[in-house]
Design a protein around this motif. Structure first.
Motif, mmCIF file in Angstrom:
data_model
loop_
_atom_site.group_PDB
_atom_site.id
_atom_site.type_symbol
_atom_site.label_atom_id
_atom_site.label_comp_id
_atom_site.label_asym_id
_atom_site.label_seq_id
_atom_site.Cartn_x
_atom_site.Cartn_y
_atom_site.Cartn_z
ATOM 1 N N LYS A 502 87.344 21.084 22.203
ATOM 2 C CA LYS A 502 87.912 22.389 21.879
ATOM 3 C C LYS A 502 89.218 22.211 21.102
ATOM 4 O O LYS A 502 90.139 21.539 21.583
ATOM 5 C CB LYS A 502 88.169 23.141 23.187
ATOM 6 C CG LYS A 502 88.427 24.610 23.013
ATOM 7 C CD LYS A 502 88.528 25.257 24.394
ATOM 8 C CE LYS A 502 88.925 26.714 24.281
ATOM 9 N NZ LYS A 502 89.139 27.319 25.589
ATOM 10 N N ARG A 505 94.207 26.472 18.834
ATOM 11 C CA ARG A 505 94.317 27.592 17.893
ATOM 12 C C ARG A 505 95.491 28.472 18.272
ATOM 13 O O ARG A 505 95.781 28.649 19.459
ATOM 14 C CB ARG A 505 93.031 28.427 17.927
ATOM 15 C CG ARG A 505 91.780 27.664 17.532
ATOM 16 C CD ARG A 505 90.532 28.431 17.887
ATOM 17 N NE ARG A 505 90.441 28.672 19.332
ATOM 18 C CZ ARG A 505 89.547 29.472 19.892
ATOM 19 N NH1 ARG A 505 88.668 30.115 19.141
ATOM 20 N NH2 ARG A 505 89.516 29.638 21.199
ATOM 21 N N ASP A 522 85.023 39.714 24.870
ATOM 22 C CA ASP A 522 85.513 38.443 24.337
ATOM 23 C C ASP A 522 86.856 38.605 23.613
ATOM 24 O O ASP A 522 87.122 37.942 22.619
ATOM 25 C CB ASP A 522 84.471 37.828 23.405
ATOM 26 C CG ASP A 522 84.162 38.739 22.236
ATOM 27 O OD1 ASP A 522 84.543 39.932 22.299
ATOM 28 O OD2 ASP A 522 83.536 38.260 21.261
ATOM 29 N N LEU A 524 89.764 37.690 24.406
ATOM 30 C CA LEU A 524 90.600 36.476 24.409
ATOM 31 C C LEU A 524 90.189 35.523 23.293
ATOM 32 O O LEU A 524 91.020 34.781 22.767
ATOM 33 C CB LEU A 524 90.520 35.766 25.767
ATOM 34 C CG LEU A 524 91.157 36.519 26.946
ATOM 35 C CD1 LEU A 524 90.926 35.780 28.250
ATOM 36 C CD2 LEU A 524 92.654 36.716 26.723
ATOM 37 N N GLU A 525 88.898 35.542 22.940
ATOM 38 C CA GLU A 525 88.438 34.709 21.829
ATOM 39 C C GLU A 525 88.838 35.335 20.495
ATOM 40 O O GLU A 525 89.243 34.660 19.560
ATOM 41 C CB GLU A 525 86.914 34.554 21.888
ATOM 42 C CG GLU A 525 86.449 33.442 22.805
ATOM 43 C CD GLU A 525 86.954 32.076 22.371
ATOM 44 O OE1 GLU A 525 86.778 31.723 21.192
ATOM 45 O OE2 GLU A 525 87.558 31.374 23.206
ATOM 46 N N ARG A 526 88.744 36.659 20.438
ATOM 47 C CA ARG A 526 88.978 37.354 19.163
ATOM 48 C C ARG A 526 90.435 37.267 18.696
ATOM 49 O O ARG A 526 90.697 37.322 17.504
ATOM 50 C CB ARG A 526 88.576 38.832 19.290
ATOM 51 C CG ARG A 526 87.088 39.046 19.387
ATOM 52 C CD ARG A 526 86.792 40.526 19.283
ATOM 53 N NE ARG A 526 85.381 40.815 19.445
ATOM 54 C CZ ARG A 526 84.831 41.973 19.123
ATOM 55 N NH1 ARG A 526 85.570 42.934 18.613
ATOM 56 N NH2 ARG A 526 83.554 42.182 19.315
ATOM 57 N N MET A 528 92.313 34.789 18.796
ATOM 58 C CA MET A 528 92.636 33.465 18.263
ATOM 59 C C MET A 528 92.270 33.370 16.778
ATOM 60 O O MET A 528 91.216 33.860 16.364
ATOM 61 C CB MET A 528 91.890 32.380 19.049
ATOM 62 C CG MET A 528 92.375 32.238 20.467
ATOM 63 S SD MET A 528 94.108 31.797 20.493
ATOM 64 C CE MET A 528 94.451 31.786 22.234
ATOM 65 N N GLU A 530 90.975 31.326 13.909
ATOM 66 C CA GLU A 530 90.184 30.117 13.664
ATOM 67 C C GLU A 530 90.764 29.267 12.538
ATOM 68 O O GLU A 530 90.575 28.059 12.489
ATOM 69 C CB GLU A 530 88.737 30.488 13.329
ATOM 70 C CG GLU A 530 87.923 30.968 14.520
ATOM 71 C CD GLU A 530 87.837 29.923 15.638
ATOM 72 O OE1 GLU A 530 87.807 28.722 15.339
ATOM 73 O OE2 GLU A 530 87.832 30.325 16.821
ATOM 74 N N GLN A 573 100.275 29.478 23.087
ATOM 75 C CA GLN A 573 99.447 30.474 22.393
ATOM 76 C C GLN A 573 99.850 30.548 20.921
ATOM 77 O O GLN A 573 99.011 30.645 20.037
ATOM 78 C CB GLN A 573 99.626 31.864 23.030
ATOM 79 C CG GLN A 573 99.375 31.920 24.522
ATOM 80 C CD GLN A 573 97.929 31.680 24.878
ATOM 81 O OE1 GLN A 573 97.029 31.966 24.086
ATOM 82 N NE2 GLN A 573 97.683 31.100 26.046
#
Length: 800
Positions: A502, A505, A522, A524-526, A528, A530, A573
């Protein structure tokens, strides 16, 4: 430093117990200063009721003075008594006396002035009554000469001396002076004890002994100790080092440089090998001016050196010194040593050697008596979900049956309150967030797959070698879940790597975040970005080498401490610095997060450790008491205590609640560089430059084991997750694994051992050593056990 008034009492070796050192404010050197014109102040930690005599010009603040120093021998360093030209000398002395009296009148020191007039008149009568001025002899004349020569020394010429407190040769200090038990009672017709003010007013660091006699005094004591019975010899030999240092410093301070050099050369070879580094510092102090700036020696002068001696040995020493009338040594014993007397058999050389070696001697037994809550806090109960265990590959009916007992065992562990644990709300701890609960669930699942370690099942070791660091790697830390590794470097950067597939990011910019649907599953994923994904992130902000690094338990933050005197909190973060904590004025050697997050501790060159909270700019507690740099810091697993290891060769345990020092552990022969608590909170392991790992029972305050094998500094220590194995990493390029279960079983901690500190360490290092693993050429600076008990080690490759 302003002097504190103290009542006049006799100096005596203090035998009653003392409480633990008080905390805030930090020790102010117990009254020693560079210009103290008053009495020394033993301070809250300085040993209580002994009144030190008035401080010298220049403020040595430590050496005992006689009450009027009117002894048969004229004080060394004073002007020689006028005998050849008595008329001229007498006239000059009279002028000096008048000048001092005039100054006292101007300064409104009426009592001192009266006392001096009275003393001078008595002495004149004594001199007049003994015949012509050229034939002056006898006690009265010597007393007169002693007094007058000291007046001359303290105020040369008719000019008025500097005002009090300036630290010059005329500093006036009105105080009760210390009178040693063997000090002369009366000289001529002058009652010495009746006139303490005179010596206080006129003292200009008046040394008590003839400098040429120091070697004889020391040799005499050495001969006496070496000829005493074996059982007493080992205990009394502890006196050699502190007496050697104090006598040498006294000679240097009184500017007897040749005598000091001769004294050092004659006796420094007799001292124990573990004091060699201190003696090297001492040998460079050859002039009075050198002493003022040397913190180590100032500490040695002002903090009492602690010796633990049986009552029989102490009585033997006392009788010898009184018979020989060896006032010089007796005064140093009273003024600068704290003799912790116990009833019972004297300790053997081996027992003493195990415990001594620190800068200030052993710990007082009283220092380790207070109660310590070393148990673990009750874990919050968290339901473990049972429906997503697909990796087990078992049928539906088998799964709940397999999981249920495990869940129960976790639950039962948390319900059972440890009797040695602190109250749950003793210190405020942060609330568990949902993400923390999820992490605990993951941890519990990992625990079920943990390898049970032991002598027959040793862990694998995965070594992370930092290449091309050019010896610039100065700190390492690994997250609890072993997903991230951080390195602090001499180029003032902090670098964070992901050690899983992983990538790292950052969070998206504010404009992009506003477009995200916050209700989505999602989210928490969004959030970040990329585009920022990479294996390595570099954090810039420090302006000096980074010596400490610590991840928060939730992996959202990273702490770093640096030579620039700051501790920085970084967000993982955004990979930016959130706060710079400024409290230390010098390099900060180590920092560590509490196991519960929120609190963290730092320790540095300023000899104190500080407790912080992430949302406070100022420290919450200052842990002051070490006599040298605080090299390493560690939180107890229950977060109620902090351990600090120092270059003064001691380990201290501090109570977070009130800032008190509750344990002092001595025994290392070099600066301490690593600490770790056992997972159950009962034991502490410490490693130092002497290559030894020492094991301590926190509840009883005793050393319970010694692990020998490393040939260089032990930089890192870590217990396995279940506490069965201790791993140690060293500058000798090895990782060693030790059997912790065997090391701590069958401990002898009966009441007698606890009361007297008679420890009997088994010589079983070889039996406890389970394995030694060499690196090619990489010092081991960090160790970590994963949740499944794999060992991760780290260090920078160092080409030979």
């Amino acid at each position: 430093m302003a002097a504190l008034a103290e009542e006049q009492t006799e100096v005596a070796v203090k035998l009653e117990p003392e409480g633990p050192p008080t905390l805030l404010p930090p020790q102010a050197g117990d009254g020693a200063g560079e210009g103290g014109g008053g009495t020394t102040n033993n301070g809250p930690n300085g040993g209580g009721g002994n009144v030190a005599a008035s401080s010298s010009a220049g403020g040595d603040g430590g050496t005992p003075k006689p009450s009027a120093a009117v002894s048969a021998v004229a004080p060394a360093g004073a002007a020689p008594a006028p005998t050849a030209a008595p008329e001229a000398g007498a006239s000059h002395d009279r002028q000096t006396l008048l000048a001092v009296l005039q100054f006292l009148r101007q300064s409104n020191l009426r009592e001192a002035e009266e006392a001096l007039r009275r003393e001078a008149r008595l002495l004149e009568e004594a001199v007049a009554g003994s015949g012509a001025p050229g034939e002056v002899d006898g006690a009265g004349a010597e007393a007169a000469n002693a007094l007058l020569s000291r007046v001359t020394a303290s105020a040369p010429g008719p000019a008025a001396p500097d005002p009090p407190g300036t630290g010059s040769s005329g500093a006036i200090a009105v105080s009760g002076s210390a009178t040693g038990p063997a000090a002369p009672g009366k000289v001529g017709s002058v009652a010495v004890e009746d006139q303490p003010d005179v010596s206080a007013v006129l003292s200009a660091y008046n040394q008590q002994g003839d400098p040429t006699m120091y070697e004889e005094y020391y040799s005499g004591l050495k001969h006496f100790i070496e000829c005493s019975l074996d059982c007493h010899r080992a205990e009394l030999s502890q006196l050699f080092y502190p007496l050697f240092v104090h006598m040498y410093l006294e000679l240097v301070y009184n500017q007897h440089e040749n005598e000091a050099k001769s004294f050092f050369e004659k006796f420094h070879g007799d001292q124990e090998c573990y004091y060699q580094d201190d003696l090297r510092v001492l040998s460079s102090l050859t002039k009075k001016e050198h002493m003022k700036g040397n913190e180590t020696m100032l500490d040695f002068r002002t903090s009492k050196f602690v010796l633990r001696i049986s009552r029989d040995s102490y009585q033997l020493l006392k009788r010898h010194l009184q018979e020989k009338q060896n006032n010089q040594i007796w005064n140093i014993v009273q003024e600068h040593l704290y003799i912790d007397i116990f009833d019972g058999m004297p300790r053997s050389k081996q027992q003493i050697d195990a415990m001594v070696g620190s800068l200030a001697g052993e710990a007082k037994r009283e220092a380790n008596k207070s109660k310590v809550f070393f148990g673990l806090l009750k874990e919050p109960e968290i339901e473990v979900p049972l429906d997503d265990e697909d990796e087990e590959g078992e049928n539906e009916e088998g799964k709940p049956k397999k999981k249920k007992p495990k869940k129960d065992s976790i639950g039962s562990k948390s319900k059972k309150q440890d009797p040695n644990a602190p109250p749950q709300n003793r210190i405020p701890l942060p609330e568990l967030k949902d993400s923390d609960k999820l992490d605990k669930i993951m941890n519990m699942k990992e625990t079920t797959k943990r390898v049970r370690l032991g002598p027959d099942c040793l862990p694998s070791i995965c070594f992370y070698t930092f290449l091309n660091a050019y010896q610039g790697l100065t700190a390492v830390d690994v997250t609890d879940d072993s997903s991230l590794i951080a390195g602090g470097f001499a180029d003032s950067t902090v670098r964070v790597w992901s050690v899983t597939p992983k990538k790292l990011r950052s969070v998206k910019q504010a404009a992009d975040l506003s477009l995200i649907d916050k209700e989505s599953d999602d989210v928490l994923e969004r959030i970040m970005d990329e585009k920022t994904a990479s294996e390595l992130k570099i954090l810039y902000g420090h302006s000096g080498p980074v010596y400490g690094a610590s991840f928060s338990p939730d992996r959202n933050y990273l702490l770093s401490s640096s030579e620039d005197g700051t501790v920085r909190l970084w967000s993982l973060q955004t990979f930016t610095c959130l706060v710079g904590y400024k409290g230390h004025n010098y390099p900060v050697w180590d920092t560590q997060f509490s196991p519960y997050g929120y609190y963290f501790v730092s320790g540095g060159h300023d000899r104190v450790a500080r407790l912080w909270a992430t949302d406070h700019y100022q420290p919450l507690r200052i842990f002051a008491g070490h006599l040298a740099d605080v090299n390493c810091t560690r939180f107890h697993p229950n977060s109620n205590y902090v351990a600090t290891g120092s270059a003064d060769r001691t380990v201290r345990l501090w109570d977070v609640l009130n800032g008190n020092c509750v344990r002092i552990f001595t025994g290392h022969k070099g600066p301490i560089h690593s600490l770790t608590f056992s997972p159950n909170g009962r034991f502490l392991a410490t490693g130092a430059t002497d290559g030894r790992v020492l094991l301590w029972d926190i509840g009883h305050g005793l050393m319970v084991g010694e692990l020998k094998g490393h040939t260089d500094t032990v930089c890192s220590l870590r217990f396995s997750r279940d506490g069965e194995i201790l791993a140690s990493g060293s500058m000798d390029n090895t990782v060693r694994l030790w059997d912790a279960v065997k090391a701590f079983e069958d401990l002898e901690t009966d009441d007698f051992t606890t009361a007297t500190g008679h420890i009997n360490l088994p010589e079983n290092s070889q039996e406890l050593l389970l394995g030694t693993y060499m690196t090619k050429s990489t010092p081991v600076v960090h160790l970590h056990f994963t949740r499944r008990n794999l060992v991760l080690a780290a260090g920078a490759y160092s080409p030979q």
